[in-house]
Design a protein around this motif. Structure first.
Motif, short mmCIF file in Angstrom:
data_model
loop_
_atom_site.label_atom_id
_atom_site.label_comp_id
_atom_site.label_asym_id
_atom_site.label_seq_id
_atom_site.Cartn_x
_atom_site.Cartn_y
_atom_site.Cartn_z
N ILE A 1 -2.96 7.11 3.05
CA ILE A 1 -4.36 7.55 3.08
C ILE A 1 -4.54 8.77 2.17
N TRP A 2 -3.57 9.66 2.17
CA TRP A 2 -3.62 10.87 1.34
C TRP A 2 -3.70 10.52 -0.15
N ALA B 1 -13.31 10.99 -0.21
CA ALA B 1 -13.54 11.96 0.87
C ALA B 1 -12.28 12.74 1.24
N ILE B 2 -11.14 12.07 1.30
CA ILE B 2 -9.90 12.76 1.67
C ILE B 2 -9.56 13.81 0.62
N CYS B 3 -9.65 13.44 -0.63
CA CYS B 3 -9.36 14.38 -1.71
C CYS B 3 -10.31 15.57 -1.65
N ALA B 4 -11.59 15.30 -1.45
CA ALA B 4 -12.58 16.37 -1.43
C ALA B 4 -12.41 17.30 -0.23
N ILE C 1 0.82 -1.22 0.00
CA ILE C 1 0.00 0.00 0.00
C ILE C 1 0.85 1.27 0.00
N PRO C 2 1.76 1.46 0.97
CA PRO C 2 2.56 2.70 0.89
C PRO C 2 3.53 2.71 -0.29
N LEU C 3 4.07 1.54 -0.66
CA LEU C 3 4.97 1.52 -1.81
C LEU C 3 4.24 1.92 -3.09
N ALA C 4 3.01 1.43 -3.27
CA ALA C 4 2.25 1.82 -4.46
C ALA C 4 1.94 3.31 -4.45
N ALA C 5 1.61 3.85 -3.28
CA ALA C 5 1.34 5.29 -3.18
C ALA C 5 2.57 6.10 -3.57
N ILE C 6 3.73 5.70 -3.05
CA ILE C 6 4.97 6.42 -3.34
C ILE C 6 5.33 6.29 -4.82
N LEU C 7 5.26 5.09 -5.37
CA LEU C 7 5.58 4.89 -6.78
C LEU C 7 4.62 5.66 -7.68
N HIS C 8 3.34 5.57 -7.36
CA HIS C 8 2.32 6.26 -8.16
C HIS C 8 2.60 7.76 -8.23
N PHE D 1 2.69 9.16 -11.83
CA PHE D 1 1.72 10.26 -11.94
C PHE D 1 2.05 11.30 -10.87
N PRO D 2 3.12 12.05 -11.07
CA PRO D 2 3.55 13.01 -10.05
C PRO D 2 2.43 13.96 -9.63
N GLN D 3 2.35 14.11 -8.34
CA GLN D 3 1.40 15.04 -7.71
C GLN D 3 -0.06 14.68 -7.94
N MET D 4 -0.35 13.43 -8.26
CA MET D 4 -1.74 13.05 -8.52
C MET D 4 -2.15 11.93 -7.57
N CYS D 5 -3.33 12.04 -7.01
CA CYS D 5 -3.86 10.98 -6.17
C CYS D 5 -4.21 9.77 -7.02
#
Length: 150
Positions: free
Chosen positions: A92-93, A103-106, A16-23, A28-32
């Motif tokens: 989570i971010w 919800a977090i994004c919004a 989960i955190p590795l995918a978030a960091i890689l993503h 996709f820099p700076q994109m959720c």
């Protein structure tokens, strides 16, 4: 080499955190996670996301590599829990909360959280927080083990 179900689950959670960091840093820099792909984690949105974004499969490979390496280099195991805890806010971010309509994004992204002293909460703040927490938790774990052993 035998490993407990908790250790296997922890290594799987590392995805989960590795995918978030890689993503967010490579693909996709700076994109959720779901920006421009869909509103929530529905099967069709997940399929479109997986077709475009290699972060999840790559993160799974890295987590499997960590599992394999930490089975041979046991000192690496001490890094898993601090890393998971330290990068939970970033996870989570970036991932948001599934089935919440993002919800977090919004509620928090796009300059919605002002910081004391000026500026707004941004991705980089969560990376800095993650690194600082990881260092602090790793050092605390190391110190606790040193006190026990000696």
């Amino acid at each position: 080499m035998h490993a407990s179900w908790r250790w296997r689950l922890g290594c799987a959670a590392l995805t989960i955190p590795l995918a978030a960091i890689l993503h967010q840093t490579l693909f996709f820099p700076q994109m959720c996670m779901l920006n421009t792909i869909g509103r929530d984690y529905t099967p069709d949105v997940i399929a479109r996301w997986l077709a475009r974004d290699p972060s999840l499969p790559l993160a799974a490979l890295l987590a499997a590599g960590f599992y394999w390496l930490s089975a041979r280099q046991r000192w690496l195991r001490r890094l898993l829990v601090p890393f998971l805890i330290a990068f939970a806010p970033l996870s989570i971010w970036v991932w948001d909360i599934p089935f919440s309509g993002r919800a977090i994004c919004a509620a928090f992204h796009d300059k919605q959280i002002a910081l004391p002293g000026g500026g707004y909460l941004r991705n980089r703040h969560l990376y800095v927080l993650g690194v600082a927490l990881f260092a602090a938790l790793s050092l605390a774990s190391w110190a606790r083990r040193r006190l026990r052993s000696g």
